[in-house]
Each structure stands twice: as structure tokens, then as C-alpha cells.
Design a protein around this motif. Structure first.
Motif, mmCIF file in Angstrom:
data_model
loop_
_atom_site.group_PDB
_atom_site.id
_atom_site.type_symbol
_atom_site.label_atom_id
_atom_site.label_comp_id
_atom_site.label_asym_id
_atom_site.label_seq_id
_atom_site.Cartn_x
_atom_site.Cartn_y
_atom_site.Cartn_z
ATOM 1 N N LEU A 93 0.806 -1.219 0.000
ATOM 2 C CA LEU A 93 0.000 0.000 0.000
ATOM 3 C C LEU A 93 0.843 1.274 0.000
ATOM 4 N N ARG A 94 2.136 1.139 0.124
ATOM 5 C CA ARG A 94 3.006 2.309 0.265
ATOM 6 C C ARG A 94 2.818 3.322 -0.862
ATOM 7 N N GLN A 95 2.661 2.877 -2.091
ATOM 8 C CA GLN A 95 2.556 3.786 -3.235
ATOM 9 C C GLN A 95 1.128 4.288 -3.479
ATOM 10 N N THR A 96 0.132 3.490 -3.116
ATOM 11 C CA THR A 96 -1.239 3.864 -3.440
ATOM 12 C C THR A 96 -1.977 4.554 -2.301
ATOM 13 N N ASP A 97 -1.802 4.083 -1.084
ATOM 14 C CA ASP A 97 -2.521 4.639 0.065
ATOM 15 C C ASP A 97 -1.580 4.694 1.265
ATOM 16 N N SER A 98 -0.883 5.805 1.385
ATOM 17 C CA SER A 98 0.156 5.895 2.413
ATOM 18 C C SER A 98 -0.427 5.881 3.826
ATOM 19 N N ALA A 99 -1.633 6.402 3.998
ATOM 20 C CA ALA A 99 -2.247 6.406 5.334
ATOM 21 C C ALA A 99 -2.542 4.977 5.783
ATOM 22 N N GLN A 100 -3.116 4.180 4.893
ATOM 23 C CA GLN A 100 -3.419 2.790 5.228
ATOM 24 C C GLN A 100 -2.142 1.992 5.428
ATOM 25 N N SER A 101 -1.106 2.325 4.663
ATOM 26 C CA SER A 101 0.189 1.676 4.826
ATOM 27 C C SER A 101 0.763 1.955 6.213
ATOM 28 N N ASP A 102 0.643 3.205 6.655
ATOM 29 C CA ASP A 102 1.128 3.568 7.989
ATOM 30 C C ASP A 102 0.360 2.840 9.087
ATOM 31 N N ILE A 103 -0.942 2.683 8.898
ATOM 32 C CA ILE A 103 -1.764 1.974 9.883
ATOM 33 C C ILE A 103 -1.345 0.509 9.961
ATOM 34 N N SER A 104 -1.139 -0.109 8.808
ATOM 35 C CA SER A 104 -0.708 -1.512 8.786
ATOM 36 C C SER A 104 0.660 -1.669 9.430
ATOM 37 N N GLU A 105 1.545 -0.725 9.154
ATOM 38 C CA GLU A 105 2.884 -0.795 9.742
ATOM 39 C C GLU A 105 2.822 -0.610 11.263
ATOM 40 N N TYR A 106 1.967 0.282 11.722
ATOM 41 C CA TYR A 106 1.796 0.499 13.159
ATOM 42 C C TYR A 106 1.284 -0.775 13.838
ATOM 43 N N LYS A 107 0.287 -1.416 13.228
ATOM 44 C CA LYS A 107 -0.246 -2.666 13.785
ATOM 45 C C LYS A 107 0.835 -3.744 13.812
ATOM 46 N N ALA A 108 1.661 -3.781 12.773
ATOM 47 C CA ALA A 108 2.743 -4.771 12.711
ATOM 48 C C ALA A 108 3.763 -4.521 13.812
ATOM 49 N N ILE A 109 4.072 -3.261 14.079
ATOM 50 C CA ILE A 109 5.034 -2.937 15.135
ATOM 51 C C ILE A 109 4.490 -3.337 16.497
ATOM 52 N N LYS A 110 3.211 -3.082 16.724
ATOM 53 C CA LYS A 110 2.594 -3.489 17.988
ATOM 54 C C LYS A 110 2.628 -5.009 18.127
ATOM 55 N N LEU A 111 2.374 -5.722 17.034
ATOM 56 C CA LEU A 111 2.408 -7.178 17.047
ATOM 57 C C LEU A 111 3.829 -7.688 17.288
#
Length: 67
Positions: free
Chosen positions: A28-46
Motif C-alpha cells: 500500500l506504500r505507493q497507493t494509500d500511504s495512510a493505510q500503509s502507515d496503519i498496517s505498519e503500526y499494527k505490525a510494530i505493535k504485534l
């Protein structure tokens, strides 16, 4: 011993979910950066949760001594 196997199963499940979230963030990095950041945040918490599980698993395996 049953608790150790449950701990290991949970750890494997969380690792799979972590990989999915990281891949999703990357895709999602190129198409939807906000959603990419949310996914990355969830991954970091995990990942933080996984590290705590690894610590617990290491702690319990060192306290169990074979007879």
C-alpha cells in the motif's frame, strides 16, 4: 507442557499475522500511504507482543529442568 505448546502456537499465529501486515504495508506504500502507515503500526505493535512472548518462552524453558 501444554502451556508451552499453546504459547508456541500463539507465537506462530502472531508471526504469520505480522508478515501479512508488513506485506500489506509495503504493497500500500505507493497507493494509500495512510493505510500503509496503519498496517505498519499494527505490525510494530504485534512485533512487540511477539518479543514479549519470546521472552516468556525463553524464561519458562530455562526454569524447566529435565530429570
Amino acid at each position: 507442557m501444554e502451556n508451552l505448546s499453546k504459547l508456541k502456537q500463539n507465537q506462530i499465529k502472531l508471526q504469520m499475522r505480522y508478515k501479512q501486515l508488513i506485506e500489506q504495508a509495503y504493497n500500500l506504500r505507493q497507493t494509500d500511504s495512510a493505510q500503509s502507515d496503519i498496517s505498519e503500526y499494527k505490525a510494530i505493535k504485534l512485533l512487540n507482543k511477539l518479543n514479549r512472548l519470546k521472552y516468556l518462552n525463553r524464561e519458562t524453558s530455562t526454569t524447566i529442568t529435565p530429570t
